[in-house]
Design an enzyme around this catalytic site. Structure first.
Site, PDB file in Angstrom:
ATOM      1  N   ARG A  56       0.865  -1.280  -0.146  1.00  0.00           N
ATOM      2  CA  ARG A  56      -0.033  -0.039  -0.122  1.00  0.00           C
ATOM      3  C   ARG A  56       0.907   1.141  -0.282  1.00  0.00           C
ATOM      4  O   ARG A  56       2.054   1.228   0.398  1.00  0.00           O
ATOM      5  CB  ARG A  56      -0.983   0.130   1.305  1.00  0.00           C
ATOM      6  N   HIS A  63       1.020   7.564  11.184  1.00  0.00           N
ATOM      7  CA  HIS A  63       1.409   7.476  12.785  1.00  0.00           C
ATOM      8  C   HIS A  63      -0.031   7.837  13.397  1.00  0.00           C
ATOM      9  O   HIS A  63       0.030   8.202  14.602  1.00  0.00           O
ATOM     10  CB  HIS A  63       2.507   8.188  13.395  1.00  0.00           C
ATOM     11  N   ASP A  65      -2.910   5.539  12.896  1.00  0.00           N
ATOM     12  CA  ASP A  65      -3.582   4.572  13.200  1.00  0.00           C
ATOM     13  C   ASP A  65      -3.745   3.941  14.756  1.00  0.00           C
ATOM     14  O   ASP A  65      -4.611   3.470  15.092  1.00  0.00           O
ATOM     15  CB  ASP A  65      -3.260   3.471  12.237  1.00  0.00           C
ATOM     16  N   GLY A 157       8.804   1.019   3.083  1.00  0.00           N
ATOM     17  CA  GLY A 157       7.603   1.690   3.566  1.00  0.00           C
ATOM     18  C   GLY A 157       6.467   1.578   2.664  1.00  0.00           C
ATOM     19  O   GLY A 157       5.249   2.295   3.062  1.00  0.00           O
ATOM     20  N   SER A 159       4.782  -1.606   2.890  1.00  0.00           N
ATOM     21  CA  SER A 159       3.987  -2.533   3.526  1.00  0.00           C
ATOM     22  C   SER A 159       4.211  -3.856   2.872  1.00  0.00           C
ATOM     23  O   SER A 159       3.283  -4.879   2.654  1.00  0.00           O
ATOM     24  CB  SER A 159       2.475  -2.392   3.604  1.00  0.00           C
ATOM     25  N   SER A 160       5.450  -4.324   2.617  1.00  0.00           N
ATOM     26  CA  SER A 160       5.686  -5.493   2.082  1.00  0.00           C
ATOM     27  C   SER A 160       5.634  -6.690   3.273  1.00  0.00           C
ATOM     28  O   SER A 160       4.759  -7.670   2.852  1.00  0.00           O
ATOM     29  CB  SER A 160       7.369  -5.585   1.809  1.00  0.00           C
ATOM     30  N   ASP A 206      -2.081  -1.119   7.383  1.00  0.00           N
ATOM     31  CA  ASP A 206      -1.458  -1.776   6.317  1.00  0.00           C
ATOM     32  C   ASP A 206      -2.102  -3.002   6.154  1.00  0.00           C
ATOM     33  O   ASP A 206      -2.509  -3.538   4.967  1.00  0.00           O
ATOM     34  CB  ASP A 206       0.084  -2.367   6.712  1.00  0.00           C
ATOM     35  N   TYR A 256       9.999   3.374  16.483  1.00  0.00           N
ATOM     36  CA  TYR A 256       8.150   3.310  16.246  1.00  0.00           C
ATOM     37  C   TYR A 256       7.781   2.970  17.647  1.00  0.00           C
ATOM     38  O   TYR A 256       6.747   3.524  17.902  1.00  0.00           O
ATOM     39  CB  TYR A 256       8.050   2.119  15.313  1.00  0.00           C
TER      40      TYR A 256
HETATM   41  C1  GLA Z   1       3.892   1.366   9.728  1.00  0.00           C
HETATM   42  C2  GLA Z   1       2.858   0.582  10.500  1.00  0.00           C
HETATM   43  C3  GLA Z   1       1.416   1.360  10.135  1.00  0.00           C
HETATM   44  C4  GLA Z   1       1.501   2.796  10.431  1.00  0.00           C
HETATM   45  C5  GLA Z   1       2.381   3.419   9.650  1.00  0.00           C
HETATM   46  C6  GLA Z   1       2.648   4.898  10.143  1.00  0.00           C
HETATM   47  O1  GLA Z   1       3.338   1.478   8.312  1.00  0.00           O
HETATM   48  O2  GLA Z   1       2.594  -0.707  10.092  1.00  0.00           O
HETATM   49  O3  GLA Z   1       0.499   0.635  11.258  1.00  0.00           O
HETATM   50  O4  GLA Z   1       1.703   2.950  11.806  1.00  0.00           O
HETATM   51  O5  GLA Z   1       3.879   2.851   9.962  1.00  0.00           O
HETATM   52  O6  GLA Z   1       1.601   5.734   9.759  1.00  0.00           O
END
Ligand code: GLA
Length: 412
Positions: A56, A63, A65, A157, A159-160, A206, A256
């Site tokens: 995605r 940050h 969610d 970044g 979402s693999s 994600d 994170y």
């Molecule tokens: C990563 C996390 C998500 C989200 C983003 C930041 O991708 O997996 O859940 O927190 O960072 O928006």
């Protein structure tokens, strides 16, 4: 960059020519053919089950969610596929054909009804094990052989990890002929797999978008109620350009959880269940009593939740200037208040914004490297690519992203 994402000056089959300079992503059928070949080599047979799930790009709402806020991602044409077949030997034997995966690239372990699954090494297998352990019909998994392949760049970044989790879950649904009744539960199970087996306390964005993405749409997700609304993203004059900085600072994984804790602390000081429940005025009234860093973190989150709701509205009414402004504000907030950007991402955003026809640009995903997302007129895409390529000190890669469908079982 994975070898199958190699830059080719070709346009996507059947799609309008977006850009002659961006990378071409393999089509699903091409990726599946490669995965089937790999399966043949590994297991000496043809697979008969296949599942795919996308990565995605998040347009805005970073940050937010894990603060019960809003996010506005879209599913990418880049996907992870899992192909395989059923066995009855009580074992799960999985091979990855992803070049960046850690060794060994093939693992075998007992089905969860024989022996509880535990995380360990190699790291890539933890995502698979975590999903099997959290699969709603885990006891029905009697054994399988499978191969994994992806076009989602690793560590970019995009979402693999979520795409691997959701592809694995979807594969198990096909394997056991037992689909999840609620798509939300599927996303939550995949998130739990990441928490428990990969040790990453991620939010739900994600996995949710990888499950629920819809072609031609972004998805406004309310991460508190887990309700989501499709927001059409199909203006043919505008493109979503994803630029990979190709840097991956290790800080990401350690910072994170720190950000998550800081947000929880801010909510605790403000006596709120979450930052979603906090108004900007309430935060401002406490500025003097709060640690400066905690204050800045909360300022970003509260502002970003608001920007995300506005961005969905801007997209609905087709106001690119408004949406672009919100994206630029989001980047500055992530850079200065949330402090999750890095010099490379800041440069990419600045160079994109220098070009006429760009509405806005920002880092996307967790930060400390990875990608930026830029809203740009279709006819200015190649100018942006040329401007960045001539100035960026590293090697950036570019993808023109079309909003795509979420996970699917694929007939072979
Ligand atoms: C990563 C996390 C998500 C989200 C983003 C930041 O991708 O997996 O859940 O927190 O960072 O928006």
């Amino acid at each position: 960059m994975p070898r199958y994402l190699a830059k080719r000056r070709l346009v996507r089959r059947g799609a309008p020519p977006h850009s002659a300079m961006a990378c071409r992503t393999l089509e699903l059928d091409e990726l599946l053919a490669k995965a089937q070949n790999e399966f043949q080599q590994q297991f000496g047979a043809r697979p008969d089950i296949a599942a795919a799930a996308p990565g995605r790009v998040n347009l805005i709402g970073e940050h937010t969610d894990y603060n019960d806020g809003f996010v506005l991602p879209m599913a990418l044409p880049m996907v992870t596929v899992v192909v395989g077949r059923k066995t009855s030997d009580g074992r799960c034997t999985v091979a990855t054909a992803v070049p960046e995966a850690d060794e060994p690239r093939r693992v075998s372990f007992s089905v969860p009804s024989k022996q509880p699954l535990l995380p360990g090494s190699p790291k890539w297998a933890n995502y698979v094990k975590g999903v099997i352990a959290n699969f709603h019909a885990a006891s029905a998994v009697e054994g399988f052989e499978a191969v994994i392949l992806t076009t989602v760049p690793l560590g970019g970044g995009l979402s693999s990890s979520a795409s691997l989790e959701v592809a694995t879950y979807t594969f198990l649904e096909a394997l056991t002929n037992n689909q999840s009744k609620q798509l939300k539960d599927k996303a939550l199970a995949c998130q739990k797999a990441e928490h428990d087996f990969a040790g990453v306390p991620c939010g739900i964005m994600d996995q949710f978008i990888s499950v629920m993405g819809k072609k031609g749409n972004a998805l406004l997700i309310d991460c508190k109620s887990l309700e989501a609304e499709l927001v059409p993203l199909d203006d043919p004059k505008v493109a979503i350009l994803v630029t990979n900085s190709n840097v991956h600072h290790n800080l990401g994984s350690s910072e994170y959880p720190v950000r998550r804790r800081q947000c929880e602390e801010a909510a605790r000081i403000l006596k709120k269940p979450s930052l979603r429940a906090t108004k900007l005025e309430e935060l401002m009234a406490q500025e003097k009593t709060m640690d400066e860093v905690i204050f800045k973190r909360a300022l970003h989150v509260i502002g970003e939740i608001r920007r995300t709701e506005q961005a969905a509205l801007a997209l609905r009414v087709g106001d690119n200037a408004w949406l672009g402004r919100l994206m630029n504000e989001s980047h500055q907030s992530l850079r200065y208040d949330y402090e999750v950007s890095c010099p490379e991402l800041d440069l990419l955003v600045d160079y994109a914004n220098e070009v006429e026809g760009v509405w806005g640009s920002r880092m996307t995903g967790g930060g400390f490297g990875g990608c930026t997302v830029t809203l740009v007129n279709q006819d200015a895409v190649d100018k942006v690519i040329a401007n960045i390529s001539s100035k960026y000190p590293g090697k950036a890669t570019f993808y023109v992203a079309t909003p795509s469908d979420g996970a699917q079982i694929v007939k072979l």
